[in-house]
Design a protein around this motif. Structure first.
Motif, mmCIF file in Angstrom:
data_model
loop_
_atom_site.group_PDB
_atom_site.id
_atom_site.type_symbol
_atom_site.label_atom_id
_atom_site.label_comp_id
_atom_site.label_asym_id
_atom_site.label_seq_id
_atom_site.Cartn_x
_atom_site.Cartn_y
_atom_site.Cartn_z
ATOM 1 N N VAL A 160 0.912 -1.598 -0.164
ATOM 2 C CA VAL A 160 0.006 0.183 0.323
ATOM 3 C C VAL A 160 1.636 1.340 -0.064
ATOM 4 O O VAL A 160 0.468 1.998 -0.391
ATOM 5 N N ALA A 161 2.437 1.554 0.964
ATOM 6 C CA ALA A 161 2.817 1.941 0.745
ATOM 7 C C ALA A 161 3.640 2.506 -0.447
ATOM 8 O O ALA A 161 3.722 3.728 -0.953
ATOM 9 N N GLY A 162 4.037 1.834 -1.294
ATOM 10 C CA GLY A 162 4.569 1.966 -2.475
ATOM 11 C C GLY A 162 3.712 2.254 -3.017
ATOM 12 O O GLY A 162 4.007 3.230 -4.437
ATOM 13 N N CYS A 163 2.698 2.008 -3.285
ATOM 14 C CA CYS A 163 1.393 2.190 -4.213
ATOM 15 C C CYS A 163 0.928 3.371 -4.425
ATOM 16 O O CYS A 163 1.026 3.816 -5.476
ATOM 17 N N ARG A 192 -9.452 -4.098 -8.444
ATOM 18 C CA ARG A 192 -10.109 -3.237 -8.524
ATOM 19 C C ARG A 192 -10.085 -2.438 -7.306
ATOM 20 O O ARG A 192 -10.172 -3.091 -6.053
ATOM 21 N N LEU A 193 -9.835 -1.370 -6.877
ATOM 22 C CA LEU A 193 -9.861 -0.416 -5.620
ATOM 23 C C LEU A 193 -10.335 0.501 -5.674
ATOM 24 O O LEU A 193 -10.317 1.389 -7.009
ATOM 25 N N SER A 194 -11.315 1.035 -4.658
ATOM 26 C CA SER A 194 -11.437 2.634 -4.254
ATOM 27 C C SER A 194 -9.953 3.431 -3.989
ATOM 28 O O SER A 194 -9.704 2.191 -3.210
ATOM 29 N N LEU A 195 -10.746 4.187 -4.013
ATOM 30 C CA LEU A 195 -9.071 5.420 -3.177
ATOM 31 C C LEU A 195 -9.292 5.365 -1.784
ATOM 32 O O LEU A 195 -8.799 4.855 -1.152
ATOM 33 N N LYS A 196 -10.825 5.189 -1.204
ATOM 34 C CA LYS A 196 -11.085 4.856 0.261
ATOM 35 C C LYS A 196 -10.344 3.229 0.888
ATOM 36 O O LYS A 196 -10.074 3.637 1.648
ATOM 37 N N ASP A 197 -10.534 2.015 -0.123
ATOM 38 C CA ASP A 197 -9.189 0.810 0.208
ATOM 39 C C ASP A 197 -8.318 1.219 0.603
ATOM 40 O O ASP A 197 -8.412 0.847 1.329
ATOM 41 N N LEU A 198 -7.300 1.687 -0.252
ATOM 42 C CA LEU A 198 -5.856 2.226 -0.584
ATOM 43 C C LEU A 198 -6.153 3.161 0.923
ATOM 44 O O LEU A 198 -5.000 2.648 1.631
ATOM 45 N N ILE A 199 -6.381 3.925 1.505
ATOM 46 C CA ILE A 199 -6.217 5.091 2.345
ATOM 47 C C ILE A 199 -6.192 4.553 3.926
ATOM 48 O O ILE A 199 -6.007 4.741 4.657
ATOM 49 N N VAL A 200 -7.872 3.428 4.092
ATOM 50 C CA VAL A 200 -7.840 2.976 5.300
ATOM 51 C C VAL A 200 -6.394 1.840 5.906
ATOM 52 O O VAL A 200 -7.038 1.122 6.446
ATOM 53 N N ALA A 201 -6.831 1.620 4.311
ATOM 54 C CA ALA A 201 -5.401 0.078 4.649
ATOM 55 C C ALA A 201 -3.976 0.453 5.127
ATOM 56 O O ALA A 201 -3.730 1.706 5.131
ATOM 57 N N LYS A 206 -0.358 -6.162 1.031
ATOM 58 C CA LYS A 206 -0.064 -6.201 -0.308
ATOM 59 C C LYS A 206 -1.334 -6.007 -0.832
ATOM 60 O O LYS A 206 -2.782 -5.219 -0.597
ATOM 61 N N ILE A 207 -1.050 -5.279 -2.257
ATOM 62 C CA ILE A 207 -2.825 -4.927 -2.798
ATOM 63 C C ILE A 207 -2.761 -5.941 -3.224
ATOM 64 O O ILE A 207 -4.902 -5.904 -3.002
ATOM 65 N N ALA A 208 -2.510 -6.949 -3.150
ATOM 66 C CA ALA A 208 -3.406 -8.467 -3.666
ATOM 67 C C ALA A 208 -4.783 -8.626 -2.964
ATOM 68 O O ALA A 208 -6.010 -9.583 -2.544
ATOM 69 N N ASP A 209 -4.172 -8.184 -1.218
ATOM 70 C CA ASP A 209 -4.833 -8.093 0.059
ATOM 71 C C ASP A 209 -6.504 -7.660 -0.153
ATOM 72 O O ASP A 209 -7.027 -7.554 0.544
ATOM 73 N N ILE A 210 -6.089 -6.680 -0.259
ATOM 74 C CA ILE A 210 -6.984 -5.747 -0.331
ATOM 75 C C ILE A 210 -7.504 -5.239 -1.843
ATOM 76 O O ILE A 210 -8.495 -4.522 -1.641
ATOM 77 N N ALA A 211 -8.306 -5.963 -2.452
ATOM 78 C CA ALA A 211 -8.058 -5.604 -4.692
ATOM 79 C C ALA A 211 -9.591 -6.365 -3.814
ATOM 80 O O ALA A 211 -9.480 -7.794 -3.644
ATOM 81 N N LYS A 212 -10.338 -5.849 -5.245
ATOM 82 C CA LYS A 212 -11.828 -6.924 -5.248
ATOM 83 C C LYS A 212 -11.593 -7.358 -6.591
ATOM 84 O O LYS A 212 -11.185 -6.346 -7.551
ATOM 85 N N ASP A 213 -11.750 -8.080 -6.544
ATOM 86 C CA ASP A 213 -11.740 -9.193 -7.441
ATOM 87 C C ASP A 213 -12.771 -9.424 -8.565
ATOM 88 O O ASP A 213 -13.288 -10.027 -10.061
#
Length: 456
Positions: A160-163, A192-201, A206-213
């Motif tokens: 998430v930080a690198g993203c 896909r991800l929303s900005l909200k998903d990214l900010i609160v993670a 890892k992106i794979a852990d929070i992404a919606k498939d």
């Protein structure tokens, strides 16, 4: 009160245009820029549409490309074409460099082929140039012709930080970030991800852990109308575009879909009115004639057919002249019912709301037409009986009306369904085609039933 406000706004617009014309004539560039800076680019485009071509070109060359590129996209197509004809390849290239790739490709696609290459060669940003060339390879009526290359994508292996660090650079080229798309090492769309998903993670996730498939997408070859249906069905503001290998290629935003829907509505409206080509009021007489004449000829053939049918029942006219005077009513009712039925079906097909078998649709329409026809025929029976005093004549005319309405309803339902199954635009069934066919069938049924009941 609302009417007064509208009039005031109209007067203000006229005054503004007049003021712009005076400033252009005086070449008062400083005041012109200051004045137009107060308006949205869509408003400025509206002003340019009202100006002479020379004045419009003067303003385009006066204002900075960041502003005029947006103005060009809002201009009337004919006016934009004329302005582009008076700009050099370098000047057009400067405009398209400020646009998203999809809009830039649309502008270049409007140019003659010999100028397209000249403009593309003048685009300094190599990546932007390559992406525009890629989009120009697609037909305008498929997803590839609608998509823009600008998007925000991340790899599933990133943290998430690198993203967050990496997407800052991507986001600056994207007008509006609707979603963040997740791809694997092969650039295949996997989520896909929303900005909200990214900010609160958490930063280390890892992106794979929070992404919606469960990401909705369309294929680059999909028809533009199908893309519009998908986005409307799921209320999407943007949708990613992939190829046959699931590789992420671009995205389509809602503004492009609105344009598709508007163009389709315009085309359907023209078809319903009996115009076979995409024309505008300002087109030449020859173009308008070509667009209108085929359906007018069909109407002529239909009229001749109706004449031949009526001529075959001349004996009935001789004995019951009153039948002649009700012929326009029968023909009109047949046409109206047919158009009503076909319009409902065409609208349902466009919205993907038509469910069930063709037989069930026809049965439902037959029952509906029978009910409407019976109610209308009852009023007509009473009118004819009261005015002419002949029970059999009233019965013949009213019974004919019921049969005509039922047949017209069935034709109006069946024809668009049949055309849709054959891959033909069903909107054609709401125009003169359905009206003319129902007129002919209506008159034939009318006299045939009247002849049977009256014993002619």
């Amino acid at each position: 009160m609302e009417e007064t406000q509208d009039n005031i706004q109209f007067q203000l617009t006229d005054e503004l245009i007049e003021k712009v014309e005076i400033l252009v004539e005086d070449q008062n560039d400083k005041e012109l820029k200051s004045l137009l800076n107060e308006y949205h680019h869509a408003d400025i485009a509206e002003i340019l549409d009202e100006l002479d071509l020379e004045d419009a070109i003067y303003l385009i060359k006066l204002l900075d490309s960041e502003t005029t590129s947006d103005i060009l996209m809002e201009l009337d197509e004919d006016n934009r074409e004329k302005i582009l004809q008076n700009l050099s390849a370098k000047e057009i290239a400067e405009e398209v460099e400020e646009l998203d790739t999809d809009d830039a490709a649309d502008i270049i696609a409007e140019l003659p082929e010999e100028r397209q290459g000249a403009v593309i060669s003048q685009i300094e940003d190599e990546e932007h140039r390559a992406e525009i060339q890629e989009l120009l390879a697609y037909d305008e009526d498929v997803a590839g012709g609608l998509m823009a290359k600008e998007l925000v994508k991340v790899y599933e292996t990133w943290t998430v930080a690198g993203c967050l660090r990496r997407i800052r650079g991507q986001a600056k080229d994207v007008t509006r970030v609707h979603s963040i798309y997740v791809v694997d090492k092969q650039e295949k769309l996997i989520g896909r991800l929303s900005l909200k998903d990214l900010i609160v993670a958490k930063s280390e996730q890892k992106i794979a852990d929070i992404a919606k498939d469960n990401v909705d997408y369309v294929n680059v070859k999909d028809d533009a109308e199908d893309v519009a249906k998908v986005m409307a069905k799921y209320d999407l503001e943007a949708i990613p575009v992939v190829d046959d290998n699931q590789t992420l290629l671009g995205r389509i935003t809602i503004d492009d879909i609105v344009d598709v829907l508007k163009e389709e509505a315009d085309k359907d409206y023209q078809l319903a009115a009996g115009i076979t080509q995409d024309v505008e009021a300002d087109d030449s007489i020859l173009q308008l004639t070509r667009a209108r004449l085929p359906w007018l000829f069909l109407g002529l053939v239909g009229g001749v057919g109706a004449f031949l049918i009526m001529e075959g029942f001349q004996e009935a006219f001789n004995k019951y002249a009153v039948l002649f005077f009700f012929t326009p009513l029968i023909a009109a009712m047949a046409g109206n019912v047919g158009v009503q039925s076909s319009a409902i079906i065409v609208q349902g097909l466009a919205n993907d709301d038509v469910k069930g078998s063709v037989n069930s649709r026809l049965i439902k329409e037959m029952l509906l037409a029978a009910l409407n026809g019976t109610i209308l025929a009852l009023f007509l029976f009473l009118f004819v009986w009261a005015t002419k005093g002949d029970f059999n004549t009233a019965l013949a005319i009213s019974a004919s009306l019921i049969a005509v309405i039922i047949v017209a309803g069935l034709i109006g339902t069946f024809v668009p369904l049949f055309l849709d199954k054959r891959g033909i635009d069903p909107a054609i069934a709401t125009g003169p085609f359905i009206t003319t066919s129902n007129d002919i069938f209506g008159i034939l049924i009318y006299f045939w039933i009247a002849k049977m009941i009256l014993g002619i």
